[in-house]
Design a protein around this motif. Structure first.
Motif, PDB file in Angstrom:
ATOM      1  N   THR A 261       0.817  -1.204   0.000  1.00 13.49           N
ATOM      2  CA  THR A 261       0.000   0.000   0.000  1.00 13.49           C
ATOM      3  C   THR A 261       0.856   1.262   0.000  1.00 13.49           C
ATOM      4  OG1 THR A 261      -1.780   1.147   1.167  1.00 13.49           O
ATOM      5  CG2 THR A 261      -0.156   0.017   2.523  1.00 13.49           C
ATOM      6  N   LYS A 262       0.239   2.365  -0.397  1.00 10.55           N
ATOM      7  CA  LYS A 262       0.851   3.690  -0.274  1.00 10.55           C
ATOM      8  C   LYS A 262       0.235   4.436   0.901  1.00 10.55           C
ATOM      9  CE  LYS A 262       1.893   4.132  -5.163  1.00 10.55           C
ATOM     10  NZ  LYS A 262       1.661   4.863  -6.398  1.00 10.55           N
TER      11      LYS A 262
ATOM     12  N   MET B  30       4.984  -0.797   2.673  1.00 12.65           N
ATOM     13  CA  MET B  30       4.785   0.495   2.019  1.00 12.65           C
ATOM     14  C   MET B  30       5.418   0.498   0.636  1.00 12.65           C
ATOM     15  SD  MET B  30       2.985   2.273   4.088  1.00 12.65           S
ATOM     16  CE  MET B  30       3.109   3.880   3.331  1.00 12.65           C
ATOM     17  N   MET B  31       4.672   1.043  -0.345  1.00 15.34           N
ATOM     18  CA  MET B  31       5.180   1.171  -1.714  1.00 15.34           C
ATOM     19  C   MET B  31       5.736   2.576  -1.881  1.00 15.34           C
ATOM     20  SD  MET B  31       2.402  -1.027  -3.973  1.00 15.34           S
ATOM     21  CE  MET B  31       1.392   0.328  -4.364  1.00 15.34           C
TER      22      MET B  31
END
Length: 181
Positions: free
Chosen positions: A79-80, A95-96
Motif C-alpha cells: 500500500t501507499k 509500504m510502496m
C-alpha cells in the motif's frame, strides 16, 4: 516449501511481481490469482504460505480476505496508505515503493514462522522413538507375566513410576526390565 499467492486488481501487475520474485533465486511456489475467491481456493490446497495483495481486490477487501484465509497463511498488503490498519496478527503492511529484496526478506520471515508452526503441529507432544516404545512394551509384558497385571495396569504402573522418580517412561521401563532379569 511454502506457497506465495499474489493477487492484485490488475492481473498484469501481479504477473510482474511474480516475475521479479522468480528472479531472486529463492525456492518458492508462486501462484498468481485474478481475484480473492481464487486466492481462497488455492490457499486451501496448500499447507502454509503468504498472500501478497493490495488493500482492495476485485471481489473483496484485504480485511475480508484475511478473515477467510487458512490459519497457516499470512498476508502482505502492499500500500501507499501510511494509515492503513492491518486488523490482525497475520497481516504485514509493506509500504510502496519497496525494494524486491525487502519483500523477499518479509516473505522468508513469514514462511519460516508458519513452517515452524506446522512442524510443531506435526511433531505432536513428546513422541517416543520406536526403540523407547519397544522397551515400554517389553516392560509391560514382564509386569503382566510376573505380577499378573492387565495391560492398562502395567502401563499405569510404568507411568506412575516414571512420574514418581522424575524419569521418562522409557527409563522407568528399562529399570523394570533390569530389576526383573
Amino acid at each position: 516449501m511454502g506457497s506465495v499467492i499474489i493477487s492484485m486488481p490488475k492481473y498484469e501487475d501481479a504477473l510482474r511481481l511474480s516475475d521479479s520474485l522468480s528472479g531472486e533465486n529463492i525456492d518458492l511456489e508462486i501462484e498468481v490469482c485474478q481475484n480473492a475467491a481464487e486466492v481462497l481456493r488455492v490457499s486451501n490446497d496448500r499447507d502454509f504460505g503468504v498472500v501478497i495483495c493490495t488493500k482492495n481486490l476485485k471481489n473483496m477487501s484485504h480485511i475480508e480476505l484475511s478473515e477467510y484465509l487458512p490459519s497457516d497463511f499470512g498476508m502482505i498488503v502492499m500500500t501507499k496508505d501510511a494509515g492503513l490498519e492491518t486488523y490482525n496478527d497475520n497481516t504485514v503492511k509493506l509500504m510502496m515503493p519497496f525494494k524486491t529484496r525487502e519483500l523477499v526478506s518479509t516473505i522468508e520471515m513469514m514462511l519460516s514462522q508458519y513452517f515452524r508452526k506446522i512442524r510443531k503441529k506435526d511433531k505432536g507432544p513428546n513422541k517416543r522413538s520406536e526403540a523407547e516404545q519397544k522397551i515400554i512394551e517389553e516392560a509391560k509384558a514382564l509386569l503382566i507375566e510376573r505380577n499378573g497385571m492387565t495391560e492398562p495396569e502395567a502401563f499405569r504402573y510404568i507411568q506412575k513410576s516414571s512420574m514418581d522418580q522424575g524419569r521418562t517412561m522409557a527409563e522407568s521401563a528399562q529399570m523394570i526390565i533390569m530389576l526383573n532379569v
